[in-house]
Design a protein around this motif. Structure first.
Motif, PDB file in Angstrom:
ATOM      1  N   SER A 227      -2.441   4.593  -2.563  1.00 59.08           N
ATOM      2  CA  SER A 227      -3.363   5.314  -1.704  1.00 59.08           C
ATOM      3  C   SER A 227      -4.055   6.427  -2.489  1.00 59.08           C
ATOM      4  O   SER A 227      -3.401   7.199  -3.188  1.00 59.08           O
ATOM      5  CB  SER A 227      -2.616   5.941  -0.519  1.00 59.08           C
TER       6      SER A 227
ATOM      7  N   THR B 206     -11.729   4.973   0.726  1.00 59.81           N
ATOM      8  CA  THR B 206     -12.246   5.148   2.084  1.00 59.81           C
ATOM      9  C   THR B 206     -13.725   5.516   2.030  1.00 59.81           C
ATOM     10  O   THR B 206     -14.132   6.407   1.291  1.00 59.81           O
ATOM     11  CB  THR B 206     -11.457   6.234   2.830  1.00 59.81           C
TER      12      THR B 206
ATOM     13  N   GLU C 201     -11.578   0.998   2.605  1.00 59.80           N
ATOM     14  CA  GLU C 201     -11.027   1.314   3.924  1.00 59.80           C
ATOM     15  C   GLU C 201     -12.160   1.772   4.840  1.00 59.80           C
ATOM     16  O   GLU C 201     -12.881   2.733   4.524  1.00 59.80           O
ATOM     17  CB  GLU C 201      -9.968   2.420   3.813  1.00 59.80           C
TER      18      GLU C 201
ATOM     19  N   SER D  45      -6.791   2.265  -2.589  1.00 61.73           N
ATOM     20  CA  SER D  45      -7.653   2.378  -1.415  1.00 61.73           C
ATOM     21  C   SER D  45      -8.867   3.226  -1.765  1.00 61.73           C
ATOM     22  O   SER D  45      -8.800   4.120  -2.618  1.00 61.73           O
ATOM     23  CB  SER D  45      -6.888   3.004  -0.255  1.00 61.73           C
TER      24      SER D  45
ATOM     25  N   VAL E   2      -9.659  -0.253   9.549  1.00 57.35           N
ATOM     26  CA  VAL E   2      -8.600   0.587  10.126  1.00 57.35           C
ATOM     27  C   VAL E   2      -9.036   0.962  11.533  1.00 57.35           C
ATOM     28  O   VAL E   2      -9.987   1.732  11.720  1.00 57.35           O
ATOM     29  CB  VAL E   2      -8.344   1.841   9.276  1.00 57.35           C
TER      30      VAL E   2
ATOM     31  N   HIS F 101       0.870  -1.181   0.000  1.00 60.55           N
ATOM     32  CA  HIS F 101       0.000   0.000   0.000  1.00 60.55           C
ATOM     33  C   HIS F 101       0.908   1.232   0.000  1.00 60.55           C
ATOM     34  O   HIS F 101       1.645   1.460   0.958  1.00 60.55           O
ATOM     35  CB  HIS F 101      -0.902  -0.023   1.236  1.00 60.55           C
TER      36      HIS F 101
ATOM     37  N   CYS G  24     -12.112  -5.570   2.103  1.00 61.64           N
ATOM     38  CA  CYS G  24     -12.119  -4.398   2.971  1.00 61.64           C
ATOM     39  C   CYS G  24     -10.907  -4.400   3.889  1.00 61.64           C
ATOM     40  O   CYS G  24     -10.321  -5.454   4.160  1.00 61.64           O
ATOM     41  CB  CYS G  24     -13.385  -4.382   3.837  1.00 61.64           C
ATOM     42  N   ASP G  25     -10.568  -3.231   4.382  1.00 56.98           N
ATOM     43  CA  ASP G  25      -9.563  -3.131   5.439  1.00 56.98           C
ATOM     44  C   ASP G  25     -10.179  -2.359   6.594  1.00 56.98           C
ATOM     45  O   ASP G  25     -10.606  -1.200   6.419  1.00 56.98           O
ATOM     46  CB  ASP G  25      -8.304  -2.426   4.936  1.00 56.98           C
TER      47      ASP G  25
ATOM     48  N   GLU H  31      -9.702  -1.398  -2.548  1.00 52.69           N
ATOM     49  CA  GLU H  31      -9.803  -1.952  -1.199  1.00 52.69           C
ATOM     50  C   GLU H  31     -10.574  -0.924  -0.381  1.00 52.69           C
ATOM     51  O   GLU H  31     -10.162   0.228  -0.294  1.00 52.69           O
ATOM     52  CB  GLU H  31      -8.423  -2.184  -0.592  1.00 52.69           C
TER      53      GLU H  31
ATOM     54  N   ASP I 245       1.367   2.745  10.011  1.00 53.31           N
ATOM     55  CA  ASP I 245       0.435   2.556  11.122  1.00 53.31           C
ATOM     56  C   ASP I 245       1.106   2.353  12.469  1.00 53.31           C
ATOM     57  O   ASP I 245       0.506   2.637  13.506  1.00 53.31           O
ATOM     58  CB  ASP I 245      -0.457   1.338  10.833  1.00 53.31           C
TER      59      ASP I 245
ATOM     60  N   THR J  39      -6.208  -3.489  10.375  1.00 54.73           N
ATOM     61  CA  THR J  39      -5.035  -2.674  10.683  1.00 54.73           C
ATOM     62  C   THR J  39      -5.213  -2.097  12.076  1.00 54.73           C
ATOM     63  O   THR J  39      -6.188  -1.391  12.335  1.00 54.73           O
ATOM     64  CB  THR J  39      -4.919  -1.490   9.695  1.00 54.73           C
TER      65      THR J  39
ATOM     66  N   ARG K 256      -2.938  -6.175   7.727  1.00 49.58           N
ATOM     67  CA  ARG K 256      -2.121  -5.101   7.171  1.00 49.58           C
ATOM     68  C   ARG K 256      -1.227  -4.579   8.285  1.00 49.58           C
ATOM     69  O   ARG K 256      -1.694  -4.287   9.389  1.00 49.58           O
ATOM     70  CB  ARG K 256      -2.985  -3.949   6.632  1.00 49.58           C
TER      71      ARG K 256
END
Length: 277
Positions: free
Chosen positions: A81, A107, A142, A105, A172, A47, A169-170, A140, A228, A202, A223
């Motif tokens: 990103s 969001t 977010e 990504s 966060v 990423h 999905c991620d 993906e 992060d 994450t 992730r």
């Protein structure tokens, strides 16, 4: 073949300064070297945020050069990103896709990000999503809080499935202003995801390990990276992104779901076969 764990590395981000974090990869050479090390350690996706003289940038020429360099040196899935820095204008964030990454990504809503606001209004989400579909780039999604899970459902209901056909999905977790990085919240978020969706998690900062353990215990993916997490243990700074990937890979193996090979990850996410650099 047994179950495996998709490991994504987020090596740089847009928040930390090189002067404060000397191990942070900010030049193209540093990023490529980091990518090679992380692929060797078990990562399948990178990423990417890029820098210009250590400052975050969305310069299209630099992004194209970065995508090409990563493809020449690794087999990693290159995910750019589209968040950039919180100050980046929407048009620059949309233009990221012109660098032709494998993925990006997306969001699913606005969130307070520490003292700043990370803006993702509905109209921007829709335009970005439709461009990913047209350009055959895998998004993906977010998700920083449970309301964003509902926004994802709305996006899919109104505009159809993503390119590649699979929703990944991620979650966060642990961002000041977003959902907390604990097991109870992770389970609630996972239960609310669209049917058939896969997910990574994450954990930001000190939530890194709790979220990793919870994700592995509930069948999720991981992730990790210096975007992060900058502390490996109390009083022990991260020495490099590969250190974090190696820990994630070790824990995945202990959970009997070792790191997912890159070719398997491409099929899993619906990413196009690797194009020549």
């Amino acid at each position: 073949m047994g179950a495996t764990t998709l490991i994504t590395v987020a090596p740089t981000g847009a928040e930390s300064a090189k002067a404060d974090v000397p191990a942070l990869p900010v030049t193209l050479e540093e990023l490529v070297r980091t990518a090679e090390e992380c692929e060797q350690a078990g990562a399948a996706v990178i990423h990417v945020h890029i820098r210009d003289d250590a400052r975050p940038t969305l310069d299209l020429a630099r992004l194209r050069d970065t995508v090409q360099a990563l493809r020449q040196s690794t087999n990693l899935i290159v995910q750019l990103s589209t968040g950039g820095a919180v100050t980046d204008p929407y048009e620059d964030r949309l233009r990221v896709l012109e660098a032709e990454p494998d993925g990006c990504s997306l969001t699913c809503g606005t969130v307070n990000f520490g003292d700043d606001v990370f803006m993702n209004p509905w109209s921007f989400m829709v335009e970005l999503y439709q461009r990913t579909q047209q350009l055959e780039i895998v998004p993906e999604f977010e998700l920083f809080d449970l309301g964003q899970v509902r926004a994802l459902h709305r996006l899919l209901d109104k505009h159809g499935p993503p390119y590649g056909g699979h929703v990944h999905c991620d979650l966060v977790m642990g961002v000041p202003g977003g959902m907390p990085g604990d097991t109870r919240t992770l389970v609630a978020a996972v239960e609310a995801l669209p049917e058939g969706a896969s997910w990574s998690a994450t954990g930001v900062g000190r939530t890194s390990l709790p979220v990793m353990y919870a994700a592995l215990a509930t069948g999720g993916h991981l992730r990790v990276g210096m975007e992060d997490t900058l502390t490996y243990a109390k009083g022990q700074p991260v020495t490099g992104n590969a250190q974090l990937v190696e820990r994630a890979a070790t824990l995945a193996r202990l959970a009997q779901r070792g790191p997912m090979p890159v070719d398997e990850a491409r099929a899993f996410l619906g990413v196009k076969a690797s194009a020549p650099a």
